[in-house]
Design an enzyme around this catalytic site. Structure first.
Site, mmCIF file in Angstrom:
data_model
loop_
_atom_site.group_PDB
_atom_site.id
_atom_site.type_symbol
_atom_site.label_atom_id
_atom_site.label_comp_id
_atom_site.label_asym_id
_atom_site.label_seq_id
_atom_site.Cartn_x
_atom_site.Cartn_y
_atom_site.Cartn_z
ATOM 1 C CB THR A 175 164.551 47.426 118.464
ATOM 2 O OG1 THR A 175 164.646 48.763 118.951
ATOM 3 C CG2 THR A 175 165.276 47.306 117.140
ATOM 4 C CG ASN A 182 154.788 46.027 117.942
ATOM 5 O OD1 ASN A 182 155.650 45.290 117.478
ATOM 6 N ND2 ASN A 182 154.767 46.399 119.198
ATOM 7 N NE ARG A 242 138.966 47.689 126.713
ATOM 8 C CZ ARG A 242 138.064 48.007 127.630
ATOM 9 N NH1 ARG A 242 138.328 48.940 128.535
ATOM 10 N NH2 ARG A 242 136.893 47.385 127.658
ATOM 11 C CB THR A 287 143.644 31.135 124.348
ATOM 12 O OG1 THR A 287 144.598 31.462 125.378
ATOM 13 C CG2 THR A 287 144.346 30.421 123.199
ATOM 14 C CG HIS A 297 153.208 39.378 126.815
ATOM 15 N ND1 HIS A 297 152.354 40.203 127.526
ATOM 16 C CD2 HIS A 297 154.097 38.891 127.713
ATOM 17 C CE1 HIS A 297 152.727 40.205 128.800
ATOM 18 N NE2 HIS A 297 153.781 39.430 128.942
HETATM 19 C C1 GRF Z 1 154.876 48.264 124.003
HETATM 20 O O1 GRF Z 1 155.085 48.203 125.409
HETATM 21 C C2 GRF Z 1 155.121 46.916 123.401
HETATM 22 O O2 GRF Z 1 156.135 46.236 124.115
HETATM 23 C C3 GRF Z 1 153.801 46.228 123.571
HETATM 24 O O3 GRF Z 1 152.821 47.239 123.419
HETATM 25 C C4 GRF Z 1 153.401 48.516 123.791
HETATM 26 C C5 GRF Z 1 153.135 49.596 122.769
HETATM 27 O O4 GRF Z 1 153.494 49.107 121.513
HETATM 28 N N1 GRF Z 1 153.629 45.176 122.603
HETATM 29 P P1 GRF Z 1 153.142 49.984 120.173
HETATM 30 O O5 GRF Z 1 154.274 50.958 119.985
HETATM 31 O O6 GRF Z 1 151.823 50.716 120.431
HETATM 32 O O7 GRF Z 1 153.058 48.973 119.073
#
Ligand code: GRF
Length: 199
Positions: free
Chosen positions: A175, A13, A94, A144, A112
């Protein structure tokens, strides 16, 4: 405006956001750039991606601190060193203390992997499949003090297909996360939500 992204692992991400910032010209359009990527695990793969792009890449290991509060204080210090207009949690695994959350209230986002308010917490794809959901997806929300419950900025949906495994659904959702997060941040920047001098 500096954006600081917090990660725990691969950081796909984060990588999508870094690419969007370049491709969508956030610097020229909003005066915004990704100033730093900070991981709570020194081995997080995303740190190398950031470093290779000339972005500050740091680790604040939660294992180095005796309490959650001490870790969060060290994390906040590392974050504040970059004077962030926006702090982005991207695969950050975390739970942050209320002190940390309140420090960045209004400029702290998370993604999320479910259609909140459905399936807060972990293991969202298996739970959606087991519940017989026909659609699944991801949510970008303000963080929050209540876990996975802040105001929703945007959502993306994907179909749940017959025979889907949690892994297959996770990949389909991920994706969409990459597109959703960058779009949500761009809208946040466009609305000037990061402007301290907004009248
Ligand atoms: C994935 O399970 C994604 O759905 C959630 O965090 C996990 C790792 O995402 N948001 P990333 O590849 O480290 O961004």
């Amino acid at each position: 405006k500096h954006i600081v992204i917090l990660i725990s692992g691969e950081g796909s991400n984060m990588a999508a956001i870094v690419r969007a910032a370049e491709q969508q010209r956030w610097a020229e359009r909003f005066g915004a750039s990704v100033a730093a990527v900070i991981a709570n695990k020194p081995e997080a793969g995303g740190l190398r991606f950031a470093r290779d792009r000339g972005i500050a890449a740091e680790a604040v290991s939660h294992k180095a601190f005796a309490t959650r509060e001490a870790f969060d204080a060290a994390l906040a210090a590392a974050v504040d060193a970059h004077s962030p207009a926006l702090v982005v949690l991207a695969g950050f695994m975390r739970i942050l203390t209320p002190v940390f959350v309140r420090r960045y209230a209004g400029r702290l986002l998370n993604i999320h992997p479910s259609l909140l308010p459905a399936f807060p917490g972990l293991d969202t794809h298996r739970r959606a499949i087991e519940a017989g959901c026909r659609v699944a997806g991801a949510t970008v929300h303000q963080v929050t003090v209540e876990l996975d419950h802040g105001p929703i900025l945007d959502q993306a949906i994907v179909p749940v297909l017959p025979g889907d495994t949690a892994e297959g659904l996770a990949a389909r959702v991920l994706t969409q996360e990459h597109l959703l997060y960058s779009r949500a941040i761009e809208r946040w920047l466009h609305e000037g939500a990061g402007d301290t001098d907004s009248s």
